[in-house]
Design a protein around this motif. Structure first.
Motif, PDB file in Angstrom:
ATOM      1  N   PHE A 201      62.818 -36.958  -5.353  1.00  0.00           N
ATOM      2  CA  PHE A 201      61.453 -36.640  -4.931  1.00  0.00           C
ATOM      3  C   PHE A 201      61.040 -37.604  -3.820  1.00  0.00           C
ATOM      4  O   PHE A 201      60.929 -38.809  -4.035  1.00  0.00           O
ATOM      5  CB  PHE A 201      60.496 -36.716  -6.121  1.00  0.00           C
ATOM      6  CG  PHE A 201      60.918 -35.837  -7.267  1.00  0.00           C
ATOM      7  CD1 PHE A 201      61.080 -34.474  -7.091  1.00  0.00           C
ATOM      8  CD2 PHE A 201      61.166 -36.372  -8.523  1.00  0.00           C
ATOM      9  CE1 PHE A 201      61.471 -33.657  -8.139  1.00  0.00           C
ATOM     10  CE2 PHE A 201      61.552 -35.566  -9.580  1.00  0.00           C
ATOM     11  CZ  PHE A 201      61.715 -34.199  -9.385  1.00  0.00           C
ATOM     12  N   PHE A 202      60.785 -37.049  -2.644  1.00  0.00           N
ATOM     13  CA  PHE A 202      60.619 -37.847  -1.436  1.00  0.00           C
ATOM     14  C   PHE A 202      59.156 -38.252  -1.229  1.00  0.00           C
ATOM     15  O   PHE A 202      58.235 -37.699  -1.846  1.00  0.00           O
ATOM     16  CB  PHE A 202      61.139 -37.066  -0.234  1.00  0.00           C
ATOM     17  CG  PHE A 202      62.565 -36.605  -0.399  1.00  0.00           C
ATOM     18  CD1 PHE A 202      63.498 -37.411  -1.036  1.00  0.00           C
ATOM     19  CD2 PHE A 202      62.969 -35.370   0.086  1.00  0.00           C
ATOM     20  CE1 PHE A 202      64.817 -36.997  -1.193  1.00  0.00           C
ATOM     21  CE2 PHE A 202      64.280 -34.943  -0.066  1.00  0.00           C
ATOM     22  CZ  PHE A 202      65.205 -35.753  -0.712  1.00  0.00           C
ATOM     23  N   PRO A 203      58.910 -39.205  -0.324  1.00  0.00           N
ATOM     24  CA  PRO A 203      57.548 -39.720  -0.124  1.00  0.00           C
ATOM     25  C   PRO A 203      56.606 -38.671   0.468  1.00  0.00           C
ATOM     26  O   PRO A 203      57.029 -37.626   0.978  1.00  0.00           O
ATOM     27  CB  PRO A 203      57.749 -40.878   0.858  1.00  0.00           C
ATOM     28  CG  PRO A 203      59.193 -41.215   0.795  1.00  0.00           C
ATOM     29  CD  PRO A 203      59.905 -39.948   0.471  1.00  0.00           C
ATOM     30  N   LEU A 204      55.316 -39.008   0.419  1.00  0.00           N
ATOM     31  CA  LEU A 204      54.286 -38.247   1.123  1.00  0.00           C
ATOM     32  C   LEU A 204      53.960 -38.963   2.433  1.00  0.00           C
ATOM     33  O   LEU A 204      54.111 -40.180   2.557  1.00  0.00           O
ATOM     34  CB  LEU A 204      53.023 -38.116   0.276  1.00  0.00           C
ATOM     35  CG  LEU A 204      53.134 -37.275  -1.000  1.00  0.00           C
ATOM     36  CD1 LEU A 204      51.814 -37.296  -1.748  1.00  0.00           C
ATOM     37  CD2 LEU A 204      53.558 -35.843  -0.685  1.00  0.00           C
ATOM     38  N   TYR A 205      53.491 -38.186   3.395  1.00  0.00           N
ATOM     39  CA  TYR A 205      53.144 -38.727   4.707  1.00  0.00           C
ATOM     40  C   TYR A 205      51.709 -38.336   5.032  1.00  0.00           C
ATOM     41  O   TYR A 205      51.349 -37.154   5.001  1.00  0.00           O
ATOM     42  CB  TYR A 205      54.097 -38.180   5.771  1.00  0.00           C
ATOM     43  CG  TYR A 205      53.856 -38.704   7.161  1.00  0.00           C
ATOM     44  CD1 TYR A 205      54.090 -40.039   7.474  1.00  0.00           C
ATOM     45  CD2 TYR A 205      53.411 -37.865   8.183  1.00  0.00           C
ATOM     46  CE1 TYR A 205      53.890 -40.518   8.755  1.00  0.00           C
ATOM     47  CE2 TYR A 205      53.212 -38.330   9.475  1.00  0.00           C
ATOM     48  CZ  TYR A 205      53.454 -39.668   9.744  1.00  0.00           C
ATOM     49  OH  TYR A 205      53.254 -40.150  11.015  1.00  0.00           O
ATOM     50  N   PHE A 206      50.877 -39.339   5.320  1.00  0.00           N
ATOM     51  CA  PHE A 206      49.450 -39.134   5.603  1.00  0.00           C
ATOM     52  C   PHE A 206      49.175 -39.465   7.068  1.00  0.00           C
ATOM     53  O   PHE A 206      49.506 -40.555   7.543  1.00  0.00           O
ATOM     54  CB  PHE A 206      48.589 -40.044   4.725  1.00  0.00           C
ATOM     55  CG  PHE A 206      48.707 -39.799   3.249  1.00  0.00           C
ATOM     56  CD1 PHE A 206      47.730 -39.103   2.560  1.00  0.00           C
ATOM     57  CD2 PHE A 206      49.808 -40.269   2.533  1.00  0.00           C
ATOM     58  CE1 PHE A 206      47.831 -38.879   1.200  1.00  0.00           C
ATOM     59  CE2 PHE A 206      49.916 -40.044   1.160  1.00  0.00           C
ATOM     60  CZ  PHE A 206      48.930 -39.347   0.501  1.00  0.00           C
ATOM     61  N   ARG A 207      48.560 -38.522   7.772  1.00  0.00           N
ATOM     62  CA  ARG A 207      48.156 -38.798   9.148  1.00  0.00           C
ATOM     63  C   ARG A 207      46.836 -38.086   9.435  1.00  0.00           C
ATOM     64  O   ARG A 207      46.411 -37.196   8.693  1.00  0.00           O
ATOM     65  CB  ARG A 207      49.220 -38.345  10.135  1.00  0.00           C
ATOM     66  CG  ARG A 207      49.319 -36.844  10.337  1.00  0.00           C
ATOM     67  CD  ARG A 207      50.371 -36.499  11.365  1.00  0.00           C
ATOM     68  NE  ARG A 207      50.438 -35.055  11.614  1.00  0.00           N
ATOM     69  CZ  ARG A 207      51.396 -34.468  12.317  1.00  0.00           C
ATOM     70  NH1 ARG A 207      52.373 -35.206  12.830  1.00  0.00           N
ATOM     71  NH2 ARG A 207      51.376 -33.159  12.506  1.00  0.00           N
ATOM     72  N   THR A 208      46.184 -38.491  10.545  1.00  0.00           N
ATOM     73  CA  THR A 208      44.913 -37.876  10.930  1.00  0.00           C
ATOM     74  C   THR A 208      45.008 -37.378  12.367  1.00  0.00           C
ATOM     75  O   THR A 208      45.996 -37.613  13.068  1.00  0.00           O
ATOM     76  CB  THR A 208      43.744 -38.874  10.829  1.00  0.00           C
ATOM     77  OG1 THR A 208      43.909 -39.890  11.830  1.00  0.00           O
ATOM     78  CG2 THR A 208      43.693 -39.519   9.451  1.00  0.00           C
ATOM     79  N   ASN A 209      43.954 -36.697  12.793  1.00  0.00           N
ATOM     80  CA  ASN A 209      43.859 -36.272  14.186  1.00  0.00           C
ATOM     81  C   ASN A 209      43.703 -37.484  15.088  1.00  0.00           C
ATOM     82  O   ASN A 209      43.260 -38.560  14.664  1.00  0.00           O
ATOM     83  CB  ASN A 209      42.656 -35.341  14.357  1.00  0.00           C
ATOM     84  CG  ASN A 209      41.358 -36.029  13.956  1.00  0.00           C
ATOM     85  OD1 ASN A 209      41.237 -36.538  12.834  1.00  0.00           O
ATOM     86  ND2 ASN A 209      40.384 -36.052  14.847  1.00  0.00           N
ATOM     87  N   SER A 210      44.050 -37.327  16.362  1.00  0.00           N
ATOM     88  CA  SER A 210      43.881 -38.402  17.328  1.00  0.00           C
ATOM     89  C   SER A 210      42.451 -38.399  17.868  1.00  0.00           C
ATOM     90  O   SER A 210      41.647 -37.497  17.564  1.00  0.00           O
ATOM     91  CB  SER A 210      44.886 -38.257  18.465  1.00  0.00           C
ATOM     92  OG  SER A 210      44.864 -39.405  19.295  1.00  0.00           O
ATOM     93  N   VAL A 211      42.109 -39.413  18.665  1.00  0.00           N
ATOM     94  CA  VAL A 211      40.787 -39.517  19.285  1.00  0.00           C
ATOM     95  C   VAL A 211      40.960 -39.942  20.733  1.00  0.00           C
ATOM     96  O   VAL A 211      42.029 -40.423  21.139  1.00  0.00           O
ATOM     97  CB  VAL A 211      39.892 -40.546  18.541  1.00  0.00           C
ATOM     98  CG1 VAL A 211      39.610 -40.101  17.124  1.00  0.00           C
ATOM     99  CG2 VAL A 211      40.536 -41.932  18.552  1.00  0.00           C
ATOM    100  N   THR A 212      39.925 -39.786  21.530  1.00  0.00           N
ATOM    101  CA  THR A 212      39.941 -40.231  22.920  1.00  0.00           C
ATOM    102  C   THR A 212      38.974 -41.386  23.150  1.00  0.00           C
ATOM    103  O   THR A 212      38.995 -42.009  24.212  1.00  0.00           O
ATOM    104  CB  THR A 212      39.578 -39.076  23.862  1.00  0.00           C
ATOM    105  OG1 THR A 212      38.308 -38.520  23.478  1.00  0.00           O
ATOM    106  CG2 THR A 212      40.644 -37.981  23.789  1.00  0.00           C
ATOM    107  N   ASN A 213      38.129 -41.662  22.174  1.00  0.00           N
ATOM    108  CA  ASN A 213      37.250 -42.838  22.235  1.00  0.00           C
ATOM    109  C   ASN A 213      36.789 -43.178  20.814  1.00  0.00           C
ATOM    110  O   ASN A 213      36.820 -42.337  19.913  1.00  0.00           O
ATOM    111  CB  ASN A 213      36.035 -42.578  23.126  1.00  0.00           C
ATOM    112  CG  ASN A 213      35.163 -41.449  22.617  1.00  0.00           C
ATOM    113  OD1 ASN A 213      35.525 -40.286  22.757  1.00  0.00           O
ATOM    114  ND2 ASN A 213      34.026 -41.782  22.026  1.00  0.00           N
TER     115      ASN A 213
END
Length: 441
Positions: A201-213
């Motif tokens: 059972f492999f890890p989870l990966y958490f990411r978010t949207n990028s921003v410009t400021n």
């Protein structure tokens, strides 16, 4: 008779006065010292130091208390994007292939992630995505996890996504029950220990949207983060309704890993007050350079080899055979002086031969083990950082080291939160190496 006694007392007083005015030879006996014991103490200040702007390729992030998720733009060094790789494991292990019972069914899966810190604009709306990874971490528990880990190339299906404003203390979301059905397969004795569990059972990966400021970063505390799996079975005569908790806690050796993956884009730096991306890792000397955390900017400092060789040559010309360093300090003045810049500045700096390879200079290596007066803390009153580099300079003078280029970086304790400082580069008012030494015959 009285007059005679007074004259006698005066006569006795004069030899005492004359004796007290005798010149004392403070060097009395020096001629008796052997030639080999004679020493001369002196000081040298080296200002001919060249400075360049560098950047980190990668840093160790698996020892951070709070892995980071989010994106933020800072004037000094532009855009930083942080994602988290997080392993998990059950709260207990047992050698039972039928631990879920007869014909188990997953009812719901609740994910709770604890937000311990928020950096930046806490009103930022983050779009969080959670992915299943397609392979286990390729390292042993004793290996370090780096910010450059290529997690994006190892992503499986998107499990869940949601929006959040990072003000609460917990993220609570429900994952699809289909995700947790994989855990019902206990073949291979995967619930015997964490090694077997992680291989399947492999890890989870958490990411978010990028921003410009602006933007924000969330510090996630794995020790208070869980995945609750609620289920029921068809045991006879009495079916069970129960739950199993998966823990993200990464504090215990031999269990989970949770670390931060970082991507940088220096093109977003402020063109007036931030770094010029064109000078990073370049050959042009800088009159000012930046040092920032989160796998950001570093300064490359080159000590004048000719000045070090000149100290040895002068000592030899005077008949001395050894130069013993009493103290050597390298001083980095701050270039930008204001209360906001002081508040954002790195609280401590470190020195490395090679930051990306985690190869510190000897004095800083001793400091990391708690056995050195290296210093390196921001001095607001003197508007500088000062490091004790006695061992390093002694090795240069002895010829044991021929590495005159070193890197100034955030210290290990401050690399995991946003901070940065601009320092004066080479020149009369810039970086200075002060050496106090004794020449010995």
């Amino acid at each position: 008779m009285r007059l005679f006694q007074r004259l006698s007392n005066i006569a006795l007083f004069f030899p005492v006065v004359l004796a007290s005015c005798t010149v004392v030879d403070n060097e009395l006996g020096e001629g008796m010292l052997p030639e080999s014991d004679r020493m001369l103490l002196t000081q040298e200040v080296i200002k001919s130091i060249r400075c360049y702007q560098g950047a980190a390729d990668s840093v160790v992030t698996d020892d951070w208390t709070y892995p980071l998720v989010g994106a933020m733009v800072q004037p000094m060094d532009g855009l930083v994007e942080c994602s988290m790789v997080a392993q998990f494991s059950p709260g207990f292990f047992d050698n039972i292939d039928s631990m879920w019972g007869d014909a188990p069914v997953i009812d719901s899966v609740k994910l709770v992630m604890n937000i311990a810190k928020v950096y930046g604009d806490s009103s930022t709306v983050m779009s969080v995505s959670i992915y299943d990874m397609i392979e286990n971490l390729p390292y042993s528990k004793d290996s370090v996890r780096l910010s450059s880990y290529p997690a994006e190339r190892k992503l499986g299906k998107l499990i869940h996504s949601f929006d959040i404003t990072p003000k609460s203390t917990d993220i609570t979301e429900y994952l699809p029950t289909s995700y947790a059905e994989r855990f019902l397969d206990t073949t291979g004795r995967v619930f015997l220990d964490d090694t077997l569990f992680h291989k399947k059972f492999f890890p989870l990966y958490f990411r978010t949207n990028s921003v410009t400021n602006d933007g924000a970063l969330m510090g996630i505390y794995p020790g208070k983060s869980y995945m609750y799996i609620y289920y029921h079975n068809h045991n006879k005569p009495t079916p069970d309704t129960a739950s199993l908790t998966m823990y993200f806690d990464n504090a215990s050796d031999g269990y989970n890993e949770a670390f931060t993956v970082i991507r940088r884009n220096y093109d977003y730096a402020d063109p007036l007050s931030g770094v010029n991306p064109d000078v990073i890792d370049g050959d042009d000397e800088q009159r000012g350079f930046f040092v920032t955390s989160l796998a950001g900017l570093t300064g490359k400092v080159v000590i004048d080899k000719a000045a070090i060789e000149d100290i040895k040559s002068r000592a030899e010309a005077m008949g001395y055979t050894r130069v013993s360093v009493n103290n050597a300090s390298i001083i980095f003045p701050l270039k930008r002086l204001s209360i906001p810049s002081f508040d954002f500045a790195c609280s401590d700096l470190g020195l490395y031969y090679d930051y990306n390879k985690q190869n510190p200079v000897p004095d800083y290596e001793n400091a990391m083990s708690g056995s050195s007066s290296f210093g390196g803390a921001l001095n607001r009153a003197l508007e500088e950082y000062r490091m004790d580099v006695t061992s390093y300079v002694q090795r240069l003078l002895d010829g044991n080291v021929d590495r005159y280029a070193i890197e100034v970086t955030p210290a290990g304790g401050v690399v995991s939160s946003p901070s940065g400082v601009q320092l004066v580069g080479g020149g009369a008012d810039g970086v200075t190496l002060s050496i106090t030494y004794t020449m010995i015959k």
